[in-house]
Write a protein that holds these residues in place. Structure first.
Motif, PDB file in Angstrom:
ATOM      1  N   GLN A   1       5.114 -10.647   1.183  1.00  0.00           N
ATOM      2  CA  GLN A   1       4.055 -11.019   2.022  1.00  0.00           C
ATOM      3  C   GLN A   1       4.259 -10.325   3.767  1.00  0.00           C
ATOM      4  OE1 GLN A   1       3.014 -15.185   1.918  1.00  0.00           O
ATOM      5  NE2 GLN A   1       1.763 -14.925   0.495  1.00  0.00           N
TER       6      GLN A   1
ATOM      7  N   LEU B   1       0.197  -3.526   7.588  1.00  0.00           N
ATOM      8  CA  LEU B   1      -1.241  -3.614   8.170  1.00  0.00           C
ATOM      9  C   LEU B   1      -1.071  -3.643   9.602  1.00  0.00           C
ATOM     10  CD1 LEU B   1      -2.799  -6.452   6.097  1.00  0.00           C
ATOM     11  CD2 LEU B   1      -3.770  -4.187   6.372  1.00  0.00           C
TER      12      LEU B   1
ATOM     13  N   SER C   1      -6.596 -10.406   0.586  1.00  0.00           N
ATOM     14  CA  SER C   1      -6.186  -8.947   0.290  1.00  0.00           C
ATOM     15  C   SER C   1      -6.103  -8.313   1.491  1.00  0.00           C
ATOM     16  CB  SER C   1      -7.222  -8.578  -0.844  1.00  0.00           C
ATOM     17  OG  SER C   1      -8.368  -8.061  -0.007  1.00  0.00           O
ATOM     18  N   ASP C   2      -5.363  -7.116   1.513  1.00  0.00           N
ATOM     19  CA  ASP C   2      -5.394  -6.125   2.633  1.00  0.00           C
ATOM     20  C   ASP C   2      -6.792  -5.906   3.071  1.00  0.00           C
ATOM     21  OD1 ASP C   2      -2.706  -6.691   2.412  1.00  0.00           O
ATOM     22  OD2 ASP C   2      -2.160  -4.422   1.797  1.00  0.00           O
ATOM     23  N   GLN C   3      -7.573  -5.512   2.143  1.00  0.00           N
ATOM     24  CA  GLN C   3      -9.033  -5.148   2.501  1.00  0.00           C
ATOM     25  C   GLN C   3      -9.613  -6.120   3.171  1.00  0.00           C
ATOM     26  OE1 GLN C   3      -9.949  -1.980   2.398  1.00  0.00           O
ATOM     27  NE2 GLN C   3     -11.580  -2.693   3.449  1.00  0.00           N
TER      28      GLN C   3
ATOM     29  N   ARG D   1       3.854  -6.622   3.477  1.00  0.00           N
ATOM     30  CA  ARG D   1       2.364  -6.476   3.517  1.00  0.00           C
ATOM     31  C   ARG D   1       1.719  -6.414   4.825  1.00  0.00           C
ATOM     32  NH1 ARG D   1      -0.820 -10.232   0.224  1.00  0.00           N
ATOM     33  NH2 ARG D   1      -2.359  -9.051   1.312  1.00  0.00           N
TER      34      ARG D   1
ATOM     35  N   ARG E   1      -8.743  -6.548   6.759  1.00  0.00           N
ATOM     36  CA  ARG E   1      -9.110  -5.339   7.668  1.00  0.00           C
ATOM     37  C   ARG E   1     -10.736  -5.719   7.823  1.00  0.00           C
ATOM     38  NH1 ARG E   1      -6.289  -1.779   3.985  1.00  0.00           N
ATOM     39  NH2 ARG E   1      -4.434  -1.003   4.937  1.00  0.00           N
TER      40      ARG E   1
ATOM     41  N   ILE F   1      -2.964 -13.440   5.358  1.00  0.00           N
ATOM     42  CA  ILE F   1      -2.223 -12.775   4.071  1.00  0.00           C
ATOM     43  C   ILE F   1      -1.432 -14.189   3.530  1.00  0.00           C
ATOM     44  CG2 ILE F   1      -0.001 -11.687   3.334  1.00  0.00           C
ATOM     45  CD1 ILE F   1      -0.707  -9.555   5.497  1.00  0.00           C
TER      46      ILE F   1
END
Length: 164
Positions: free
Chosen positions: A32, A39, A77-79, A35, A82, A72
């Motif tokens: 995590q 980001l 999710s990353d999207q 990730r 964002r 996170i």
């Protein structure tokens, strides 16, 4: 004396810099945290504007890093992370904004400016190109030959003896 000291302390309080951001607390899960760090590189600091939040010392960048880590850790999710940042700060917060109607100028503006500049330079270069002079007529050729023959016979009044 006390009054001057009080005014000096108040002035220092007004000029004081932004408080130092709280220290980053990495996520306990290494995957995590990786990730989150990935980001951080894609998210622009809204204060510094040319730095990613990973590198920015601004307090808001630290808050944005904490927000990304919280989301996170919550399983987003990353999207989704964002999208939430874009919802809060606009497309500008991403170093690679999405391609849509409002961001066409961001994506294609530099290319259009370069093309316009190139077209302008090409236009100016073609406009300045000298026209070709037409060849001499037979009468002009004869006159030129006569002038050159006269010059070969006539001495230059400014010439030195070594120039002859």
């Amino acid at each position: 004396m006390k009054r001057a000291l009080l005014i000096a302390v108040a002035a220092l309080g007004l000029v004081a810099a932004e408080p130092a951001p709280r220290p980053d607390r990495p996520l306990p899960d290494a995957a995590q945290e990786a990730r989150a760090r990935a980001l951080f590189e894609d998210i622009r600091c809204v204060v510094c504007q040319h730095e990613a939040i990973a590198d920015s010392p601004a307090g808001i960048a630290a808050d944005m890093r904490a927000l990304v880590r919280e989301q996170i850790a919550a399983g987003r999710s990353d999207q989704q992370v964002r999208d939430d940042l874009v919802r809060r700060y606009g497309d500008f917060v991403l170093f690679t904004p999405p391609l849509r109607g409002g961001t066409w100028l961001l994506w294609f503006g530099p290319v259009a400016a370069l093309a316009a500049a190139g077209a302008g330079l090409l236009f100016v270069a073609r406009r300045r190109r000298p026209a070709e002079t037409p060849p001499l007529t037979a009468a002009e050729e004869a006159e030129l030959a006569r002038i050159l023959a006269d010059q070969a016979v006539r001495p230059d009044p400014d010439a030195k003896p070594s120039d002859h």
